[in-house]
Design a protein around this motif. Sequence first.
Motif, PDB file in Angstrom:
ATOM      1  N   ILE A  14       0.808  -1.183   0.125  1.00  0.00           N
ATOM      2  CA  ILE A  14       0.079  -0.046  -0.065  1.00  0.00           C
ATOM      3  C   ILE A  14       0.803   1.279   0.088  1.00  0.00           C
ATOM      4  N   ILE A  15       1.727   1.311   0.749  1.00  0.00           N
ATOM      5  CA  ILE A  15       2.763   2.544   0.854  1.00  0.00           C
ATOM      6  C   ILE A  15       3.640   2.797  -0.572  1.00  0.00           C
ATOM      7  N   GLY A  16       3.958   1.404  -0.829  1.00  0.00           N
ATOM      8  CA  GLY A  16       4.892   1.661  -2.050  1.00  0.00           C
ATOM      9  C   GLY A  16       3.846   2.236  -3.376  1.00  0.00           C
ATOM     10  N   VAL A  17       2.537   1.600  -3.478  1.00  0.00           N
ATOM     11  CA  VAL A  17       1.817   2.212  -4.569  1.00  0.00           C
ATOM     12  C   VAL A  17       1.557   3.762  -4.077  1.00  0.00           C
ATOM     13  N   ASN A  18       1.223   3.983  -3.068  1.00  0.00           N
ATOM     14  CA  ASN A  18       1.071   5.386  -2.691  1.00  0.00           C
ATOM     15  C   ASN A  18       2.063   6.346  -3.248  1.00  0.00           C
ATOM     16  N   ILE A  19       3.196   5.825  -3.055  1.00  0.00           N
ATOM     17  CA  ILE A  19       4.564   6.688  -3.224  1.00  0.00           C
ATOM     18  C   ILE A  19       4.656   6.836  -4.765  1.00  0.00           C
ATOM     19  N   ALA A  20       4.168   5.831  -5.588  1.00  0.00           N
ATOM     20  CA  ALA A  20       4.545   5.696  -6.953  1.00  0.00           C
ATOM     21  C   ALA A  20       3.384   6.752  -7.588  1.00  0.00           C
ATOM     22  N   LEU A  21       2.290   6.499  -7.039  1.00  0.00           N
ATOM     23  CA  LEU A  21       1.206   7.395  -7.652  1.00  0.00           C
ATOM     24  C   LEU A  21       1.471   9.073  -7.257  1.00  0.00           C
ATOM     25  N   ALA A  22       2.160   9.321  -6.120  1.00  0.00           N
ATOM     26  CA  ALA A  22       2.389  10.786  -5.622  1.00  0.00           C
ATOM     27  C   ALA A  22       3.500  10.946  -6.565  1.00  0.00           C
ATOM     28  N   VAL A  23       4.406  10.246  -6.862  1.00  0.00           N
ATOM     29  CA  VAL A  23       5.444  10.895  -7.880  1.00  0.00           C
ATOM     30  C   VAL A  23       5.243  11.053  -9.041  1.00  0.00           C
ATOM     31  N   SER A  24       4.358  10.112  -9.441  1.00  0.00           N
ATOM     32  CA  SER A  24       3.512  10.260 -10.953  1.00  0.00           C
ATOM     33  C   SER A  24       2.742  11.581 -11.098  1.00  0.00           C
ATOM     34  N   ALA A  25       2.176  11.853  -9.932  1.00  0.00           N
ATOM     35  CA  ALA A  25       1.222  12.989 -10.073  1.00  0.00           C
ATOM     36  C   ALA A  25       1.923  14.264  -9.863  1.00  0.00           C
ATOM     37  N   ALA A  26       3.070  14.240  -9.237  1.00  0.00           N
ATOM     38  CA  ALA A  26       4.006  15.572  -9.161  1.00  0.00           C
ATOM     39  C   ALA A  26       4.712  15.837 -10.513  1.00  0.00           C
ATOM     40  N   ARG A  27       5.035  14.725 -11.194  1.00  0.00           N
ATOM     41  CA  ARG A  27       5.885  14.719 -12.313  1.00  0.00           C
ATOM     42  C   ARG A  27       5.093  15.583 -13.712  1.00  0.00           C
ATOM     43  N   THR A  28       3.870  15.029 -13.642  1.00  0.00           N
ATOM     44  CA  THR A  28       2.850  15.453 -14.841  1.00  0.00           C
ATOM     45  C   THR A  28       1.877  16.607 -14.453  1.00  0.00           C
ATOM     46  N   PHE A  29       1.975  17.182 -13.031  1.00  0.00           N
ATOM     47  CA  PHE A  29       1.379  18.431 -12.962  1.00  0.00           C
ATOM     48  C   PHE A  29       1.923  19.747 -13.568  1.00  0.00           C
ATOM     49  N   PRO A  30       1.085  20.399 -14.635  1.00  0.00           N
ATOM     50  CA  PRO A  30       1.676  21.394 -15.397  1.00  0.00           C
ATOM     51  C   PRO A  30       2.021  22.664 -14.803  1.00  0.00           C
ATOM     52  N   GLY A  31       1.657  22.854 -13.553  1.00  0.00           N
ATOM     53  CA  GLY A  31       2.065  24.019 -12.826  1.00  0.00           C
ATOM     54  C   GLY A  31       1.105  24.831 -12.486  1.00  0.00           C
ATOM     55  N   LEU A  32       1.456  26.006 -12.042  1.00  0.00           N
ATOM     56  CA  LEU A  32       0.632  27.323 -11.590  1.00  0.00           C
ATOM     57  C   LEU A  32       0.190  27.890 -12.774  1.00  0.00           C
ATOM     58  N   GLU A  33      -1.075  28.847 -12.770  1.00  0.00           N
ATOM     59  CA  GLU A  33      -1.330  29.557 -13.635  1.00  0.00           C
ATOM     60  C   GLU A  33      -0.568  30.854 -13.850  1.00  0.00           C
ATOM     61  N   VAL A  34      -0.118  31.463 -12.542  1.00  0.00           N
ATOM     62  CA  VAL A  34       0.448  32.646 -12.550  1.00  0.00           C
ATOM     63  C   VAL A  34       1.604  32.380 -11.668  1.00  0.00           C
ATOM     64  N   LYS A  35       2.736  33.140 -11.575  1.00  0.00           N
ATOM     65  CA  LYS A  35       3.655  32.985 -10.593  1.00  0.00           C
ATOM     66  C   LYS A  35       3.430  33.432  -9.254  1.00  0.00           C
ATOM     67  N   ASN A  36       2.833  34.621  -9.105  1.00  0.00           N
ATOM     68  CA  ASN A  36       2.379  35.219  -8.066  1.00  0.00           C
ATOM     69  C   ASN A  36       0.822  35.647  -7.957  1.00  0.00           C
ATOM     70  N   SER A  37       0.083  35.166  -7.547  1.00  0.00           N
ATOM     71  CA  SER A  37      -1.406  35.341  -7.467  1.00  0.00           C
ATOM     72  C   SER A  37      -1.748  36.467  -6.873  1.00  0.00           C
ATOM     73  N   TYR A  38      -1.019  37.040  -5.791  1.00  0.00           N
ATOM     74  CA  TYR A  38      -1.343  38.093  -5.149  1.00  0.00           C
ATOM     75  C   TYR A  38      -1.042  39.418  -6.030  1.00  0.00           C
ATOM     76  N   VAL A  39       0.224  39.236  -6.696  1.00  0.00           N
ATOM     77  CA  VAL A  39       0.464  40.376  -7.725  1.00  0.00           C
ATOM     78  C   VAL A  39      -0.650  40.360  -8.890  1.00  0.00           C
ATOM     79  N   ALA A  40      -0.979  39.322  -9.409  1.00  0.00           N
ATOM     80  CA  ALA A  40      -2.041  38.894 -10.435  1.00  0.00           C
ATOM     81  C   ALA A  40      -3.241  39.644 -10.032  1.00  0.00           C
ATOM     82  N   SER A  41      -3.675  39.411  -8.822  1.00  0.00           N
ATOM     83  CA  SER A  41      -4.937  39.794  -8.479  1.00  0.00           C
ATOM     84  C   SER A  41      -5.322  41.300  -8.313  1.00  0.00           C
ATOM     85  N   GLN A  42      -4.051  42.012  -8.270  1.00  0.00           N
ATOM     86  CA  GLN A  42      -4.213  43.636  -8.094  1.00  0.00           C
ATOM     87  C   GLN A  42      -4.867  44.191  -9.244  1.00  0.00           C
TER      88      GLN A  42
END
Length: 160
Positions: free
Chosen positions: A30-58
């Motif tokens: 169970i722990i091995g599968v969870n670690i594998a899925l977490a690593v896969s999710a982190a590698r495929t996440f495209p990232g943030l929409e904006v670098k600094n959300s506070y500055v963008a919100s102004q």
Amino acid sequence: MDEATDMAVFSGPITGRKFFVIFASFFVVIIGVNIALAVSAARTFPGLEVKNSYVASQQFDVQRAAQEALGWTIDARVQQGELHLTITDANGTPVEVQSVSGTFGRATSVRDDQTPNFAFDGQMYRAPVTTAPGNWNLRFEAIAEDGTLFRQRVVVIVES
């Protein structure tokens, strides 16, 4: 070890040691599968929409109001290997902008991202793209004739 010895491990009464090994094996899997899925999710996440959300919100409300004042309607679709981006004004008339650029890619990964080279044909903007069936996003920016920046993310479903 021979086959008879291998089977001896699985025969006989369940002792405390056997139970612990079986119980611990489940947790290791169970722990091995969870670690594998977490690593896969982190590698495929495209990232943030904006670098600094506070500055963008102004400037968000000001930019949104200027963009809404244009009265544009946006539509994007893929037909026969070509991305069609339609920008129309409040009267339904096609809009030609100063410039249009963007990124066309999957919603969940940057691996398939493309930068379409849009050309206006009098009715819509066209650009060749490589796709596969599924959910795609067009994140584009256009600059209106009056200099207003227009940004939008359009979901494009590719059937086949």
